[in-house]
Design an enzyme around this catalytic site. Structure first.
Site, PDB file in Angstrom:
ATOM      1  N   HIS A 295       6.817  23.553 -13.294  1.00  0.00           N
ATOM      2  CA  HIS A 295       6.483  24.302 -13.719  1.00  0.00           C
ATOM      3  C   HIS A 295       7.507  26.016 -12.804  1.00  0.00           C
ATOM      4  O   HIS A 295       7.518  26.981 -12.841  1.00  0.00           O
ATOM      5  CB  HIS A 295       4.626  24.908 -13.000  1.00  0.00           C
ATOM      6  CG  HIS A 295       4.212  24.370 -14.215  1.00  0.00           C
ATOM      7  ND1 HIS A 295       3.565  22.868 -14.382  1.00  0.00           N
ATOM      8  CD2 HIS A 295       3.613  24.912 -15.502  1.00  0.00           C
ATOM      9  CE1 HIS A 295       3.304  22.927 -15.538  1.00  0.00           C
ATOM     10  NE2 HIS A 295       2.632  23.469 -15.706  1.00  0.00           N
ATOM     11  N   GLY A 296       7.753  25.799 -11.383  1.00  0.00           N
ATOM     12  CA  GLY A 296       8.732  25.918 -10.734  1.00  0.00           C
ATOM     13  C   GLY A 296       8.587  25.200  -9.368  1.00  0.00           C
ATOM     14  O   GLY A 296       7.418  24.941  -8.414  1.00  0.00           O
TER      15      GLY A 296
END
Length: 400
Positions: free
Chosen positions: A331-332
């Site tokens: 997701h990051g």
């Protein structure tokens, strides 16, 4: 007339263009039970132009380059995989397959701005590429047809928002359109999912995301973590996330059904899950099952085969943390995504420990509709708290 840029499934205009383009496909499948491949390719090109044209032309170029790279990579692995050092070749192919996505994820962290290689849907295409390489290694896919693989990657209903299909299932639908009788069932499912998607995305998603969310966000940021505003934000954001994402998935499946493809479901009433494991069997199912089959199960096989841990329970818990931390990184590269992953891994480990404890008891605990309702309630609140972490509002709160 110029075709304007449109984000997939984001406005009524996109559906108008798409449904008009679907008419020849629907008529042919209804009347003759056949599919014109050349027409599907033509519609694919038009949809990609609408999605990645205009101001997003750089994303379109990145998409074309990415697909060519992955097609050649899988072709090379397919040709060379019978060599003696096939294990090293396999790991090299997997690393190369995820390299563009890794570059896209790391670039903002290193430079402060996005990568020129990024485009909408790069994660889903990467999962498809890695999946095919792994299934080739396992002998589940024995032949490679580059053109079918490109169609698999660029299947436009799912390119931007999933679900993540499996190559063998897609290839079967590609080569064998449904009969006229079966297509009537597909069409019925497609209309039903389209209507439900409209309810989810444009009514419930709009209400929670555009009407309520700005209000509770202001309240949460003004009054801090321990406030009614933050509690309201947690539930509103969770419901918005579900209805918006589930709506997108329903649209993708619906359009697939209209085209004669039985794309798998992505959500199955996740907020009615009685425990956290069941939640992950119902939430973003194609992603959950992908990580389960291609990351967790393979990692567990390696840990147990190599006897890295004496305890199977410890190996399982390590596998859960590796899995969910990887999902967080996907997701990051921010602390709250990592915390989100670690939190879910902890919930899974606690759930397993609870099940083991129940199994060891001489007297079984009661199991009825009330205990099930209690499990659903606990799981719902635990998941909503995870989405509070995932939303990043705690980082915003810390910056104030």
């Amino acid at each position: 007339m110029m075709i304007p840029h449109m984000i997939p499934y984001a406005n009524p205009g996109y559906f108008l263009w798409l449904l008009v383009a679907m008419i020849p496909m629907v008529v042919l499948l209804l009347v003759k039970g056949v599919r014109w491949q050349w027409y599907q390719i033509l519609v694919t090109c038009a949809v990609l132009y609408v999605s990645f044209g205009g101001a997003l032309w750089q994303q379109g170029v990145a998409l074309i380059g990415y697909v060519l790279f992955q097609t050649l990579l899988v072709y090379g692995y397919h040709k060379l995989r019978q060599q003696k050092n096939s294990s090293g070749l396999f790991y090299a192919a997997v690393c190369l397959a995820i390299l563009p996505l890794t570059f896209v994820k790391v670039t903002p962290f290193m430079t402060g701005h996005g990568s020129i290689m990024n485009f909408l849907g790069i994660s889903y295409l990467t999962f498809k590429s890695v999946q095919l390489i792994m299934e080739m290694r396992d002998g589940m896919v024995k032949t490679y047809h580059p053109w079918r693989y490109i169609q698999f990657l660029l299947f436009f209903p799912t390119i931007s928002s999933g679900p993540i299909d499996r190559y063998r299932r897609f290839e079967k639908d590609l080569l064998h359109p449904p009969s006229k009788e079966d297509y009537l069932v597909y069409l019925e499912k497609g209309v039903s999912k389209l209507m439900l998607g409209l309810l989810y995305k444009f009514i419930l998603g709009y209400f929670f995301g555009q009407v309520l969310l700005p209000v509770v966000t202001r309240e949460a940021l003004d009054h801090g973590f321990l406030s009614w505003g933050m509690l309201g934000y947690m539930y509103v954001y969770s419901l918005y996330l579900f209805f918006d994402f589930a709506g997108y998935s329903l649209f993708a499946i619906s359009i697939s059904n209209f085209m004669g493809y039985d794309t798998p479901a992505n959500f199955n009433k996740p907020f009615l899950s009685p425990n956290i494991k069941e939640f992950w069997n119902r939430w973003h199912m194609s992603l959950s099952f992908w990580f389960r089959d291609y990351v967790y199960m393979r990692l567990m096989f390696t840990l147990l085969k190599k006897k890295v841990f004496k305890s199977r329970i410890l190996a399982s818990n390590v596998g859960y943390f590796a899995l969910f931390l990887l999902m967080g990184v996907w997701h990051g590269l921010t602390w709250y995504y990592l915390l989100y992953g670690a939190y879910h891994a902890s919930l899974i480990c606690i759930n397993d420990a609870w099940l083991r404890w129940k199994k060891k008891r001489s007297q079984p605990l009661p199991s009825n509709r009330w205990t099930k309702a209690l499990g659903i309630g606990i799981t719902f609140h635990a998941v909503c708290f995870s989405f509070l972490i995932f939303s990043g509002i705690l980082a915003q709160l810390g910056c104030k």
